[in-house]
Design a protein around this motif. Structure first.
Motif, PDB file in Angstrom:
ATOM      1  N   UNK A  75      35.450 109.089 -47.506  1.00 41.94           N
ATOM      2  CA  UNK A  75      34.758 109.392 -46.259  1.00 41.94           C
ATOM      3  C   UNK A  75      35.029 110.818 -45.782  1.00 41.94           C
ATOM      4  N   UNK A  76      36.312 111.226 -45.814  1.00 36.37           N
ATOM      5  CA  UNK A  76      36.625 112.533 -45.240  1.00 36.37           C
ATOM      6  C   UNK A  76      35.969 113.675 -46.018  1.00 36.37           C
ATOM      7  N   UNK A  79      32.235 113.730 -44.955  1.00 35.82           N
ATOM      8  CA  UNK A  79      32.118 114.415 -43.665  1.00 35.82           C
ATOM      9  C   UNK A  79      32.082 115.924 -43.874  1.00 35.82           C
ATOM     10  N   UNK A  80      32.945 116.403 -44.743  1.00 33.80           N
ATOM     11  CA  UNK A  80      33.009 117.857 -44.959  1.00 33.80           C
ATOM     12  C   UNK A  80      31.798 118.392 -45.702  1.00 33.80           C
ATOM     13  N   UNK A 107      37.939 118.603 -36.727  1.00 35.55           N
ATOM     14  CA  UNK A 107      38.688 118.410 -37.974  1.00 35.55           C
ATOM     15  C   UNK A 107      37.764 118.494 -39.196  1.00 35.55           C
ATOM     16  N   UNK A 108      36.585 117.878 -39.075  1.00 36.30           N
ATOM     17  CA  UNK A 108      35.709 117.802 -40.240  1.00 36.30           C
ATOM     18  C   UNK A 108      34.852 119.031 -40.458  1.00 36.30           C
TER      19      UNK A 108
END
Lengths: 239, 295, 364
Positions: A75-76, A79-80, A107-108
């Motif tokens: 997921x992370x 997001x990026x 953050x992303x």
């Protein structure tokens, strides 16, 4: 019609245990489009979005974002890559302040430049978020939380935003505010996939709208079909 | 016994448990995992102190920190990460199984006989003499407790990674959806847990310079119980609970009539039961009960 | 379909228990003890399963009831003469009476059940981690009291001279009896209500299921079976200390249940027998053992290391337990056969599952 696809979902299958949630969904969202996804509760709309974000693993099918496959990516990372989800129920961090919630949105971000400009833009878009920036998010009303959740997602600079039932439980006037903001966001160049239960508003608002029921995509409508209630009802309840 | 002495002993024990609870609470926060293997980190650290007894105290302590942090991160990577999303009973038994295996390793490698380790034995000296003896170790334990708790709280409150940790602890999925690198955050929680374990290993060997295979497990169990009684989902409440159980059991040892002294454990845990029944979400918690029941 | 499957799981469990007993009956006297241990473990795990499997609430307190069963059965069956010598501080009533082993089993089960009901009455409101720690407190209190109170038992010394009446067939009967009780409970209306409440507490409450009361019933029944298991244990060993019915047994029985698959009777059977026999085998192997063609000798003390590692690995690769938490069925057996025949890639294809822990909304 879709010149340059942002998101392409092909024959997506998702199961919870043995229960199928999405069955063979195929849909495309072009760059800069607003596409709606409507259907009754349990139709598989939210699951489709969670599968795009890598939160649930598909049992089959492909998902591509701007040409590259994103199935199986964490997921992370998704997001990026420029995808953002505002989930159903907003999920703001109630114990944190509004400002801290926004900081989490950063953050992303692919890079940390232009944060101030984005902040300003967001404050213009959602003045309440600015007004209550020092307040605990748990003290906000439902509409304010929704605005915070969208603002937070925007701070990651997504090129495409997925929104899950942003109008849920909101007063009509707040719904108007939220939809107006979505129009503004779209004009800034962000592609939008909008999941809604309020079919009529969505069909009228989006460029195109898919209708989903029992995990299957039933049909595709355009803004001119907004008043074709019969077709909608058929799609919802027809087999 | 002198009342002041009783309080000093209680403070020392309470501070020790509080240090253990910091690690437990952080790991619980991000993973909803009660880490029974945490006690094994303390034991590992203590044995490393024993093995490096011939080195200068500072080198020995540095190695102890490395061992505790390394083992903590290793256990998370190997045993807990694959189980994310598994049922609480499964993860709980997994931490048990890891603790069981490690304890068996200690027993095999070091036997059940106590091994000497006391790099900071000088802390046993009395700082303030007279009728009530305040030993240095008590002061150091209290100071370490306050400083480390404050330090961790500051990291959580002020840094980006702390903010991410709080977010992951509140809503793990949403944190991921915002791009929080949850693996990093979780590793950090285990690093801090390792640091706390090392501190406890160093300080506890001052009081109990003989290391046995259950050296860390026993105190971790009590600290855990205290943390849950206080409210394990928050750093402050968990530490306060662990401190309280240390302080209370130390006090009880002095307050109980000598005929009841053998039942000290029973009395402490009876108190635990009553508190849990009265405040299931935690003695110091402001949360509603239903929130905890979802754990 | 489920109706048909249900008796199969009981029959399969009984068959497995019987196979273990048959293997044990042909073994040498010392090896036979390993098989008896496995069957006694199964009894205790059935007790644990009745509560944990049905309610979904973790309990660290069940070995308390096994301890109560073990010590009551032991103290009551030691002949009056030696009892005065080994336990001079014993309460006169206990000192002057002695019962048969069979009677002691009944008494142990009743005491286990009654104490579980009494303790469970306030405790059953708790769930999740609070319940875990509260039941752990019960274990600590039981241990401390049994270990210190010489009015009711031997205190910190060994309880010895207990008649060793738990042979292979007695342990088999005990395990079968417990399996039947556990099965009868889980297929009863009340048992199914509690299971429904485990899946969806709110919905169950909405249709009028009194969750706390249902849990209490399961807790009481499981306390009785654990009490019986403790009594069988003490009559197997002939002597016992409080440490034998404390933390390690708590952990091992919980691990047996989870490793087997805590949601099913079949899982409890498989887990208890597999882990218990593995444990015994590893212990024997420390003094060297014949494995088909070669002699296996493990280093001293390594058996627990290996056991711990194997248990960790099983949990990592089968988080749902060896049986996947489903009941035994011939249809299921065929399915497993097909799966094994299928490509490994297919086995790895997991169904959709959220990757994070189910995160309740709480602040740190």
């Amino acid at each position: 019609m879709v010149a340059e696809p942002a998101l392409e979902i092909d024959s997506l299958d998702v199961r919870y245990g043995v229960v199928p949630a999405v069955r063979g969904a195929t849909l495309t969202v072009g760059r800069g489009e607003i596409v709606g996804l409507v259907g009754p509760t349990g139709a598989g709309k939210s699951t489709t979005m969670l599968a795009v974000m890598g939160v649930v693993a598909p049992a089959g099918g492909t998902i591509r974002f701007e040409g590259s496959s994103i199935v199986g990516r964490p997921t992370e990372r998704i997001v990026r890559m420029g995808l953002g989800l505002v989930p159903e129920g907003r999920h703001v961090f109630e114990a944190l302040t509004v400002e801290e919630n926004l900081r989490l949105g950063l953050i992303g971000r692919p890079d940390q430049s232009g944060v101030e400009r984005d902040m300003e833009w967001i404050h213009g878009l959602f003045p309440v978020v600015y007004e209550f920036r020092r307040r605990q998010a748990g003290l906000l009303s439902g509409g304010q939380r929704q605005q915070l959740a969208i603002a937070r997602a925007l701070l990651a600079r997504p090129r495409m935003l997925l929104l899950d039932e942003p109008s849920l439980g909101l007063a009509p006037i707040v719904v108007d505010t939220v939809f107006a903001a979505l129009g503004e966001i779209r004009r800034s160049g962000v592609t939008i996939l909008l999941v809604e239960q309020r079919a009529q508003i969505t069909v009228g608002f989006a460029d195109r709208t898919y209708v989903m029921s029992n995990g299957i995509l039933k049909m595709e409508l355009t803004a001119t079909d907004a008043d074709a209630t019969d077709r909608l009802v058929d799609a919802y309840f027809g087999s | 016994m002198n009342a002041g002495q009783v309080i000093f002993d209680g403070l020392a024990l309470g501070a020790l448990y509080a240090l253990v609870a910091i690690g437990l609470a952080l790991v619980f926060g991000v993973l909803r995992l009660i880490n029974f293997a945490q006690g094994e980190l303390i034991t590992a650290g203590a044995y490393s102190l024993y093995l490096t007894d011939n080195l200068p105290a500072l080198a020995s302590i540095v190695i102890c920190f490395a061992v505790c942090i390394g083992l903590s991160v290793l256990i998370e990577r190997v045993a807990f990460r694959p189980l994310r999303g598994a049922s609480p009973a499964t993860t709980l038994v997994a931490t048990f199984a890891v603790a069981f295996a490690l304890e068996a390793i200690w027993l095999m490698a070091f036997s059940s006989n106590g091994k000497p380790a006391d790099p900071l034995a000088s802390l046993n000296q009395i700082a303030i003499g007279g009728s009530l003896a305040l030993r240095w170790v008590t002061i150091v334990e209290m100071a370490a407790g306050v400083v480390l708790l404050g330090g961790v709280a500051l990291v959580l409150a002020r840094t980006s990674v702390g903010l991410q940790m709080r977010a992951a602890a509140t809503d793990f999925r949403m944190a991921r959806l915002l791009g929080v690198r949850t693996n990093l955050v979780i590793s950090l929680a285990f690093v801090i847990a390792g640091v706390m374990a090392a501190v406890v290993a160093v300080l506890f060997t001052v009081q109990q310079p003989s290391v046995t295979p259950t050296f860390g497990f026993d105190i971790t169990l009590v600290a855990l119980v205290g943390a849950v009684v206080g409210g394990v989902d928050r750093l402050w409440t968990a530490t306060a609970g662990a401190f309280a159980i240390g302080f209370a059991s130390s006090m009880l040892a002095d307050l109980l009539p000598s005929s009841q002294l053998q039942f000290q454990t029973a009395w402490v845990f009876l108190l635990v039961l009553v508190l849990l029944l009265l405040r299931p979400a935690g003695l110091f918690s402001t949360l509603s009960r239903s929130t905890v029941e979802r754990v | 379909m489920t109706r048909l499957r249900v008796p199969q799981t009981l029959l399969a469990s009984i068959a497995l228990l019987a196979i273990v007993a048959l293997l044990g009956s042909g073994a040498s006297a010392s090896t036979q003890q390993d098989y008896i241990s496995a069957l006694v473990s199964a009894t205790i795990v059935y007790g644990l399963y009745m509560f944990v499997g049905s309610s979904g609430v973790i309990s660290f307190g069940h070995i308390s009831f096994a301890a109560i069963g073990a010590f009551s059965a032991g103290v009551l069956t030691i002949p009056v003469g030696p009892k005065h010598l080994t336990m001079p501080g014993l309460w006169p009533f206990l000192a002057q009476h002695s019962v048969s082993s069979l009677e002691s089993l009944v008494i142990a089960a009743v005491l286990g059940g009654v104490s579980a009901l009494v303790i469970g009455f306030p405790l059953m409101r708790l769930s999740g981690i609070a319940a875990g720690i509260a039941t752990f407190a019960v274990l600590q209190i039981t241990y401390n009291v049994l270990n210190q109170w010489t009015l009711i038992g031997p205190g910190p010394t060994t309880l010895a001279l207990v008649p060793t009446t738990t042979g292979i067939w007695v342990s088999l009967l005990g395990a079968i009896f417990s399996a039947i009780v556990a099965f009868a409970y889980q297929s009863s209306r009340r048992g199914r209500l509690l299971r429904a409440a485990r899946e969806d507490a709110a919905a169950a409450q909405a249709i009028g299921v009194h969750v706390v009361r249902e849990r209490l019933l399961a807790f009481g029944l499981s306390g009785a079976i654990c009490g019986l298991g403790g009594a069988l244990l003490v009559h197997q060993l002939g002597s016992i200390t409080t440490d034998q019915v404390y933390l390690e047994l708590t952990f091992l029985t919980l691990a047996m249940l989870v490793i087997g698959g805590s949601g099913s009777l079949w899982g409890a059977t498989v887990g208890a027998l597999a882990i218990s026999l593995l444990d015994s085998f590893l212990n024997t192997a420390e003094n060297s053992v014949h494995v088909v063609f070669f002699e296996l000798t493990l280093p001293n003390g390594s058996s627990d290391v290996i056991l711990g590692i194997i248990m960790t690995l099983v949990i990592l690769f089968r988080p749902q337990g060896l049986t996947g938490g489903s009941e035994f069925s011939l249809a299921g057996l065929a399915r497993v056969g097909r799966l094994i025949a299928a490509s490994p890639a297919k086995l790895r294809h997991r169904p959709a599952r959220s990757e994070g822990p189910p995160a309740p909304r709480t602040d740190m």
